[in-house]
Design an enzyme around this catalytic site. Structure first.
Site, PDB file in Angstrom:
ATOM      1  N   HIS A 226       0.749  -1.451  -0.108  1.00  0.00           N
ATOM      2  CA  HIS A 226      -0.037  -0.073  -0.178  1.00  0.00           C
ATOM      3  C   HIS A 226       1.014   0.993  -0.188  1.00  0.00           C
ATOM      4  O   HIS A 226       1.658   1.807  -0.989  1.00  0.00           O
ATOM      5  CB  HIS A 226      -0.923   0.081   0.986  1.00  0.00           C
ATOM      6  CG  HIS A 226      -2.216   1.261   1.355  1.00  0.00           C
ATOM      7  ND1 HIS A 226      -2.609   1.259   0.217  1.00  0.00           N
ATOM      8  CD2 HIS A 226      -3.176   1.127   2.276  1.00  0.00           C
ATOM      9  CE1 HIS A 226      -3.573   2.655   0.524  1.00  0.00           C
ATOM     10  NE2 HIS A 226      -4.033   2.024   1.734  1.00  0.00           N
ATOM     11  N   HIS A 265      -2.166  -2.484  -9.860  1.00  0.00           N
ATOM     12  CA  HIS A 265      -3.413  -1.624  -8.820  1.00  0.00           C
ATOM     13  C   HIS A 265      -4.332  -3.012  -8.939  1.00  0.00           C
ATOM     14  O   HIS A 265      -4.569  -3.352  -9.908  1.00  0.00           O
ATOM     15  CB  HIS A 265      -3.534  -0.641  -9.148  1.00  0.00           C
ATOM     16  CG  HIS A 265      -4.444   0.064  -8.717  1.00  0.00           C
ATOM     17  ND1 HIS A 265      -5.359  -0.254  -8.240  1.00  0.00           N
ATOM     18  CD2 HIS A 265      -3.935   0.922  -7.890  1.00  0.00           C
ATOM     19  CE1 HIS A 265      -5.864   1.191  -6.817  1.00  0.00           C
ATOM     20  NE2 HIS A 265      -4.777   1.584  -6.141  1.00  0.00           N
ATOM     21  N   ASP A 316       1.477   5.912  -6.398  1.00  0.00           N
ATOM     22  CA  ASP A 316       3.241   5.868  -6.333  1.00  0.00           C
ATOM     23  C   ASP A 316       4.373   5.876  -6.947  1.00  0.00           C
ATOM     24  O   ASP A 316       5.646   6.342  -6.360  1.00  0.00           O
ATOM     25  CB  ASP A 316       3.734   4.891  -4.974  1.00  0.00           C
ATOM     26  CG  ASP A 316       2.916   4.548  -4.771  1.00  0.00           C
ATOM     27  OD1 ASP A 316       2.393   5.725  -2.861  1.00  0.00           O
ATOM     28  OD2 ASP A 316       2.590   3.861  -3.431  1.00  0.00           O
TER      29      ASP A 316
END
Ligand code: ACO
Length: 380
Positions: A226, A265, A316
């Site tokens: 995460h 994802h 990210d």
């Protein structure tokens, strides 16, 4: 000894399971679209400050000038930490990471706040706003304390993002850096039923308080699958070194069934729309700093990962480059994510509380039952 007879379907990781109705965020993982309270992320990222996006998430509508002003004033007013929390952070072991310090300080803040144990919709919003305001201060203070430097007190003249950079460095950031940080925060503010927001909802569903929910949220966001990926990405880029090494690196990782950080994802089966905005920002910053090294690695990784795994960068990936160009240290990257996601956590906590049902799923028991009990003195 016997087994339980059940063919109940198991959805590992709750994949594909719809657990609630929500009005906070819509994600179209096939078309790569994202909406905060119905507004497209492109418009929000381009036009809104973090404060504006947070207001939208919390109150379900875009603020007018007056509402935005008083919300910003409220956040600024609540930035300061009780001295006891600052002193507590000075006692932390130097080996404590930024996320560990954040998790601990968020939890400890409850002790000094007479409202912290109160639980109502109003209390959740009130305590949530206080935590949104204080999280950047915790991260910046701990960063400086850990390096043996004096803390830099919040500047009420500065907006949320600019003030964070100021508390980190002691210098008022230039306009480009402040806007870069601000836009990054807006893009990280909310993302549906992601693991940390779901964890927040689970905590609130037990009628626990907002400080507990935030402690759960930070703990859940910390993991490398995460928010922890934000830190791992920059370390990976450093390990790769140059674009010419990308193919070999990916082959090595995939051969060992490893993960290329910042890729893939659960929801997006196409390009993450947040990564698209951040990529543009990373490119502009790379050009401005005359350092295209990391961006070139990124471009090559995109080609190789799409070819090898059909995977695209997530939020990210390019945010790690943005943080690098903002001269922020790698190990605080997940905390930057937490600072921003705090807005989404409050929105989800309020929504959960507003129509609460204890979150308590089932498991399919595959162990044994009816085992013969052996007294302690007869066990081998
Ligand atoms: N690198 C290499 N292979 C990957 C990656 C990756 N980054 N992501 C997924 N895969 C592969 C898996 O190995 C698996 O392959 P297989 O079917 O051949 O075994 C397949 O894709 C499916 O992977 P799952 O883990 O089952 O998919 P899931 O939807 O659970 O994973 C996750 C999503 C955890 C984000 C995953 O893509 C991942 O680990 N990415 C790297 C970590 C990362 O960047 N996390 C940040 C996520 S976004 C966020 O929280 C902001």
């Amino acid at each position: 000894m016997s087994k339980v007879d059940s063919n109940a379907d198991v959805k590992r990781g709750l994949e594909g399971v719809i657990v609630a109705e929500s009005r906070v965020c819509y994600i179209d993982g096939i078309k790569g679209r994202l909406y905060y309270r119905g507004y497209g992320i492109g418009d929000i990222a381009k036009n809104c400050s973090f404060e504006e996006a947070a207001y939208l998430l919390l109150y379900s509508k875009l603020p007018n000038r007056r509402a935005l002003h008083s919300f910003s004033v409220e956040l600024r007013r609540r930035r300061n930490l009780p001295q006891r929390i600052v002193e507590m952070m000075r006692t932390f072991s130097k080996s404590m990471t930024s996320m560990e310090a954040l998790r601990t300080a968020v939890s400890a803040l409850a002790a000094d706040d007479p409202d912290a144990r109160k639980v109502s919709l109003e209390d959740h919003l009130n305590n949530g706003i206080s935590l949104i305001a204080k999280m950047p201060t915790i991260v910046a203070y701990y960063y400086r304390i850990n390096r043996g430097e004096e803390v830099v007190k919040p500047d009420p003249e500065l907006g949320h993002a600019a003030n964070f950079l100021y508390m980190m460095t002691g210098r008022v950031p230039d306009k480009t850096s402040a806007r870069g940080m601000d836009m990054d925060m807006v893009l990280h503010a909310e993302h549906g039923f992601n693991a940390s927001s779901f964890a927040v909802r689970v905590t609130v569903s037990t009628l626990s308080d907002m400080h507990s929910a935030f402690t759960t949220g930070v703990g859940t966001l910390k993991g490398p699958l995460h928010g922890g990926a934000a830190e791992e990405v920059m370390r990976m880029l450093e390990e790769i070194g140059y674009a010419k090494n990308v193919d070999k690196y990916v082959q090595k990782i995939l051969a060992g069934h490893g993960r290329v950080m910042g890729y893939g994802h659960r929801i997006y089966k196409t390009y993450d729309p947040r990564a698209r905005v951040l990529k543009k920002m990373a490119e502009e910053m790379s050009k401005e700093k005359e350092n295209m090294r990391w961006f070139e690695i990124g471009e090559r990784l995109e080609v190789v990962m799409e070819r090898e795994k059909g995977l695209y960068p997530n939020v990210d990936f390019y945010s790690a480059m943005v943080y690098h160009h903002l001269a922020l240290p790698i190990d605080i990257n997940p905390s930057l994510f937490a600072i921003a996601r705090s807005a989404g956590w409050v929105a989800h906590a309020a929504e959960q509380y507003g129509d609460n049902k204890l979150i308590r799923p089932l498991d399919r028991y595959v162990g044994e039952i009816d085992l013969e009990f052996i007294p302690l003195n007869k066990r081998k």
